[in-house]
Each structure stands twice: as structure tokens, then as C-alpha cells.
Scaffold this motif. Sequence first.
Motif, PDB file in Angstrom:
ATOM      1  N   ARG A   1       0.851  -1.185   0.000  1.00  0.00           N
ATOM      2  CA  ARG A   1       0.000   0.000   0.000  1.00  0.00           C
ATOM      3  C   ARG A   1       0.886   1.234   0.000  1.00  0.00           C
ATOM      4  O   ARG A   1       1.745   1.397   0.870  1.00  0.00           O
ATOM      5  CB  ARG A   1      -0.929   0.024   1.210  1.00  0.00           C
ATOM      6  CG  ARG A   1      -1.814   1.267   1.263  1.00  0.00           C
ATOM      7  CD  ARG A   1      -2.884   1.163   2.314  1.00  0.00           C
ATOM      8  NE  ARG A   1      -3.617   2.410   2.453  1.00  0.00           N
ATOM      9  CZ  ARG A   1      -4.642   2.602   3.292  1.00  0.00           C
ATOM     10  NH1 ARG A   1      -5.065   1.592   4.049  1.00  0.00           N
ATOM     11  NH2 ARG A   1      -5.247   3.777   3.373  1.00  0.00           N
ATOM     12  N   MET A   2       0.683   2.086  -0.982  1.00  0.00           N
ATOM     13  CA  MET A   2       1.463   3.307  -1.110  1.00  0.00           C
ATOM     14  C   MET A   2       0.547   4.497  -0.810  1.00  0.00           C
ATOM     15  O   MET A   2      -0.569   4.571  -1.320  1.00  0.00           O
ATOM     16  CB  MET A   2       2.054   3.405  -2.526  1.00  0.00           C
ATOM     17  CG  MET A   2       3.090   4.498  -2.704  1.00  0.00           C
ATOM     18  SD  MET A   2       3.859   4.456  -4.374  1.00  0.00           S
ATOM     19  CE  MET A   2       5.053   3.125  -4.177  1.00  0.00           C
ATOM     20  N   LEU A   3       1.021   5.422   0.023  1.00  0.00           N
ATOM     21  CA  LEU A   3       0.204   6.530   0.486  1.00  0.00           C
ATOM     22  C   LEU A   3       0.463   7.781  -0.346  1.00  0.00           C
ATOM     23  O   LEU A   3       1.613   8.213  -0.491  1.00  0.00           O
ATOM     24  CB  LEU A   3       0.506   6.829   1.958  1.00  0.00           C
ATOM     25  CG  LEU A   3       0.377   5.646   2.928  1.00  0.00           C
ATOM     26  CD1 LEU A   3       0.685   6.102   4.353  1.00  0.00           C
ATOM     27  CD2 LEU A   3      -1.007   5.026   2.843  1.00  0.00           C
ATOM     28  N   ASP A   4      -0.591   8.356  -0.871  1.00  0.00           N
ATOM     29  CA  ASP A   4      -0.503   9.590  -1.660  1.00  0.00           C
ATOM     30  C   ASP A   4      -0.672  10.775  -0.713  1.00  0.00           C
ATOM     31  O   ASP A   4      -1.734  11.377  -0.624  1.00  0.00           O
ATOM     32  CB  ASP A   4      -1.580   9.583  -2.743  1.00  0.00           C
ATOM     33  CG  ASP A   4      -1.484  10.791  -3.663  1.00  0.00           C
ATOM     34  OD1 ASP A   4      -0.475  11.529  -3.564  1.00  0.00           O
ATOM     35  OD2 ASP A   4      -2.409  11.007  -4.463  1.00  0.00           O
ATOM     36  N   ILE A   5       0.401  11.090   0.007  1.00  0.00           N
ATOM     37  CA  ILE A   5       0.387  12.217   0.937  1.00  0.00           C
ATOM     38  C   ILE A   5       0.538  13.506   0.133  1.00  0.00           C
ATOM     39  O   ILE A   5       1.344  13.568  -0.797  1.00  0.00           O
ATOM     40  CB  ILE A   5       1.520  12.057   1.966  1.00  0.00           C
ATOM     41  CG1 ILE A   5       1.250  10.799   2.815  1.00  0.00           C
ATOM     42  CG2 ILE A   5       1.664  13.285   2.855  1.00  0.00           C
ATOM     43  CD1 ILE A   5       2.401  10.377   3.680  1.00  0.00           C
ATOM     44  N   PRO A   6      -0.230  14.560   0.443  1.00  0.00           N
ATOM     45  CA  PRO A   6      -0.117  15.809  -0.323  1.00  0.00           C
ATOM     46  C   PRO A   6       1.339  16.239  -0.476  1.00  0.00           C
ATOM     47  O   PRO A   6       2.094  16.237   0.514  1.00  0.00           O
ATOM     48  CB  PRO A   6      -0.921  16.804   0.512  1.00  0.00           C
ATOM     49  CG  PRO A   6      -1.939  15.957   1.218  1.00  0.00           C
ATOM     50  CD  PRO A   6      -1.234  14.659   1.516  1.00  0.00           C
ATOM     51  N   PRO A   7       1.763  16.591  -1.692  1.00  0.00           N
ATOM     52  CA  PRO A   7       3.182  16.897  -1.930  1.00  0.00           C
ATOM     53  C   PRO A   7       3.766  17.946  -0.990  1.00  0.00           C
ATOM     54  O   PRO A   7       4.903  17.792  -0.528  1.00  0.00           O
ATOM     55  CB  PRO A   7       3.190  17.371  -3.382  1.00  0.00           C
ATOM     56  CG  PRO A   7       2.029  16.662  -4.015  1.00  0.00           C
ATOM     57  CD  PRO A   7       0.982  16.607  -2.951  1.00  0.00           C
ATOM     58  N   ALA A   8       3.016  19.003  -0.681  1.00  0.00           N
ATOM     59  CA  ALA A   8       3.550  20.041   0.207  1.00  0.00           C
ATOM     60  C   ALA A   8       3.772  19.498   1.608  1.00  0.00           C
ATOM     61  O   ALA A   8       4.787  19.797   2.251  1.00  0.00           O
ATOM     62  CB  ALA A   8       2.606  21.240   0.247  1.00  0.00           C
ATOM     63  N   THR A   9       2.834  18.693   2.087  1.00  0.00           N
ATOM     64  CA  THR A   9       2.997  18.063   3.405  1.00  0.00           C
ATOM     65  C   THR A   9       4.195  17.134   3.411  1.00  0.00           C
ATOM     66  O   THR A   9       5.012  17.144   4.345  1.00  0.00           O
ATOM     67  CB  THR A   9       1.725  17.281   3.779  1.00  0.00           C
ATOM     68  OG1 THR A   9       0.622  18.183   3.852  1.00  0.00           O
ATOM     69  CG2 THR A   9       1.885  16.572   5.119  1.00  0.00           C
ATOM     70  N   PHE A  10       4.320  16.337   2.352  1.00  0.00           N
ATOM     71  CA  PHE A  10       5.446  15.404   2.266  1.00  0.00           C
ATOM     72  C   PHE A  10       6.774  16.158   2.256  1.00  0.00           C
ATOM     73  O   PHE A  10       7.713  15.773   2.968  1.00  0.00           O
ATOM     74  CB  PHE A  10       5.323  14.546   1.012  1.00  0.00           C
ATOM     75  CG  PHE A  10       6.487  13.612   0.822  1.00  0.00           C
ATOM     76  CD1 PHE A  10       6.525  12.390   1.464  1.00  0.00           C
ATOM     77  CD2 PHE A  10       7.574  13.964   0.023  1.00  0.00           C
ATOM     78  CE1 PHE A  10       7.602  11.529   1.322  1.00  0.00           C
ATOM     79  CE2 PHE A  10       8.651  13.126  -0.123  1.00  0.00           C
ATOM     80  CZ  PHE A  10       8.669  11.899   0.519  1.00  0.00           C
ATOM     81  N   GLN A  11       6.876  17.193   1.468  1.00  0.00           N
ATOM     82  CA  GLN A  11       8.138  17.926   1.356  1.00  0.00           C
ATOM     83  C   GLN A  11       8.547  18.536   2.694  1.00  0.00           C
ATOM     84  O   GLN A  11       9.722  18.487   3.071  1.00  0.00           O
ATOM     85  CB  GLN A  11       8.027  19.018   0.284  1.00  0.00           C
ATOM     86  CG  GLN A  11       7.929  18.494  -1.130  1.00  0.00           C
ATOM     87  CD  GLN A  11       9.137  17.663  -1.546  1.00  0.00           C
ATOM     88  OE1 GLN A  11      10.271  17.965  -1.157  1.00  0.00           O
ATOM     89  NE2 GLN A  11       8.913  16.632  -2.337  1.00  0.00           N
ATOM     90  N   ARG A  12       7.583  19.118   3.411  1.00  0.00           N
ATOM     91  CA  ARG A  12       7.914  19.711   4.707  1.00  0.00           C
ATOM     92  C   ARG A  12       8.310  18.632   5.714  1.00  0.00           C
ATOM     93  O   ARG A  12       9.272  18.794   6.467  1.00  0.00           O
ATOM     94  CB  ARG A  12       6.744  20.538   5.233  1.00  0.00           C
ATOM     95  CG  ARG A  12       6.525  21.844   4.482  1.00  0.00           C
ATOM     96  CD  ARG A  12       5.511  22.727   5.190  1.00  0.00           C
ATOM     97  NE  ARG A  12       4.171  22.167   5.147  1.00  0.00           N
ATOM     98  CZ  ARG A  12       3.243  22.484   4.243  1.00  0.00           C
ATOM     99  NH1 ARG A  12       3.527  23.372   3.300  1.00  0.00           N
ATOM    100  NH2 ARG A  12       2.046  21.938   4.282  1.00  0.00           N
ATOM    101  N   ALA A  13       7.568  17.515   5.725  1.00  0.00           N
ATOM    102  CA  ALA A  13       7.855  16.445   6.679  1.00  0.00           C
ATOM    103  C   ALA A  13       9.180  15.762   6.367  1.00  0.00           C
ATOM    104  O   ALA A  13      10.007  15.539   7.265  1.00  0.00           O
ATOM    105  CB  ALA A  13       6.716  15.426   6.672  1.00  0.00           C
ATOM    106  N   TYR A  14       9.384  15.433   5.097  1.00  0.00           N
ATOM    107  CA  TYR A  14      10.549  14.642   4.700  1.00  0.00           C
ATOM    108  C   TYR A  14      11.814  15.489   4.616  1.00  0.00           C
ATOM    109  O   TYR A  14      12.849  15.150   5.197  1.00  0.00           O
ATOM    110  CB  TYR A  14      10.268  13.976   3.355  1.00  0.00           C
ATOM    111  CG  TYR A  14      11.409  13.140   2.816  1.00  0.00           C
ATOM    112  CD1 TYR A  14      11.734  11.920   3.404  1.00  0.00           C
ATOM    113  CD2 TYR A  14      12.153  13.569   1.725  1.00  0.00           C
ATOM    114  CE1 TYR A  14      12.784  11.145   2.921  1.00  0.00           C
ATOM    115  CE2 TYR A  14      13.198  12.806   1.231  1.00  0.00           C
ATOM    116  CZ  TYR A  14      13.508  11.591   1.824  1.00  0.00           C
ATOM    117  OH  TYR A  14      14.558  10.843   1.346  1.00  0.00           O
TER     118      TYR A  14
END
Length: 233
Positions: free
Chosen positions: A79-92
Motif C-alpha cells: 500500500r502506497m500513500l498519496d500524501i499531499p506533496p507540500a505536506t510530504f516535502q515539509r515532513a521529509y
Amino acid sequence: MSGILVASNRGPVSFTMSEDGALSMRRGGGGLVSGLSGVSKTLDVLWVCAALSDGDRSAVRLAPGGRLDQAGYETGALRMLDIPPATFQRAYNAVANSTLWFVHHLLYDTPNRPHFDARFGREWESYQAYNEAFAMALAEEASHGAKVMVQDYHLALVPAMLRSERPDLRVSHFSHTPWAPPEYFGLLPDEVAAELLEGILGADHAGFLTDRWAGAFMDCCESVLGARVERAG
């Protein structure tokens, strides 16, 4: 529903999109993928990871519930999660790789950095949301009493979040990096440092690569949380 689950930022496969919109799949990069791919093939393991690229997100959106194995791909249960790109970039990028990585590797130019301001507060909220997305997905996919193996500093908050949702699960967290001693871990804002420790303490078992780094984690629990640590146990 799955009895064994693995959660990591990077998954066992990645996707690229050609100019005509066709998707192609290849093995994911990184040592974690190399180490765990063999296990996931021999056991009935569901792997939960994040979509890292536009190709990944396109594949996820064509798969029912993000389950790539149910969309015709030979990935094993995934299962791959489609996390909003802006949220992902800030978190990662902003939190995991530009803050936690530097803290745990003692890499900051401490007279000048780090600097925590309102911007970091917004980035930390994204890190929380990113971890919550993983915790909710794991809670949905795990069978009663399942074993969940959470990987690395990207997902330090997941064990406690998952414990709150599914107290029946057996949860472990493994850190694939060093752990900073209290005097360096204390560079983080107090509430952030506490939340990271409490997040991992939500697991039944916390693993580290060396005794020294496990000891540093326990030292941080004593120093930041005021916890009583039974080191012999």
C-alpha cells in the motif's frame, strides 16, 4: 487484513512516467529496501510506504485504496500513500532530513544553527500529519494482534499514534541512524523532543544499531521526560 506489516518512507518499488503517460516500475533504492525485500517475499507481509514522485502518485491513484498489488503490479502486498506533496516535502525534507538527521549525526554548526521559528512550527505540523497518515493506514490494514515493524526517524511518531488507535497490535520501531546524546538532542524544542521520545515509546520494542545509541535514547528519556529507566531490563 494482514498479520505482519512493515512501514517505511521509501517502498520496495518506484514508478516513472514516460512522455506518453505510460508508467514503468522498478525496484526502489536504498539499503532498507535491499534488507527487507527478501523478507517480504518469503512471509505474508504488507508493506506500507509513501509515494515519492509524480510517477508513484499516478500509480497510486489508479490502484484501489493505494494497494498496488490489487492493480495488477507484481509488488507483493503493498500500500502506497498519496500524501499531499507540500505536506510530504515539509515532513521529509525540512524535518526528517534537514533537522532530525542533523541532530542525530551531531552535524550542526551549533553557534549558528539550528534556528527554530514559526516556519519550523508549520513544518513540524506536516511531520505530525505525515506520521498520522501512516498510523491510520496501518490501523486499517492490520488484523487483530498483528505485528507492525516501523522504520526509522521519518516515522518516529507512528508507534504512539498507532497504539492509540489499535492497542491490540504488537509494534516495533527500529532506528537505522545514530541517536543523539541528551546534550545534543536538547537542541530541539522541548515539546518536539518529548513528542519524538514518546512516539517511539509507544512501541513494544525499540531497536538501535548499537548499545551506545540505545543508551543515548534511554539517557534522553531520563533527561527530557524525567522517566525512570531500568537499564538491566
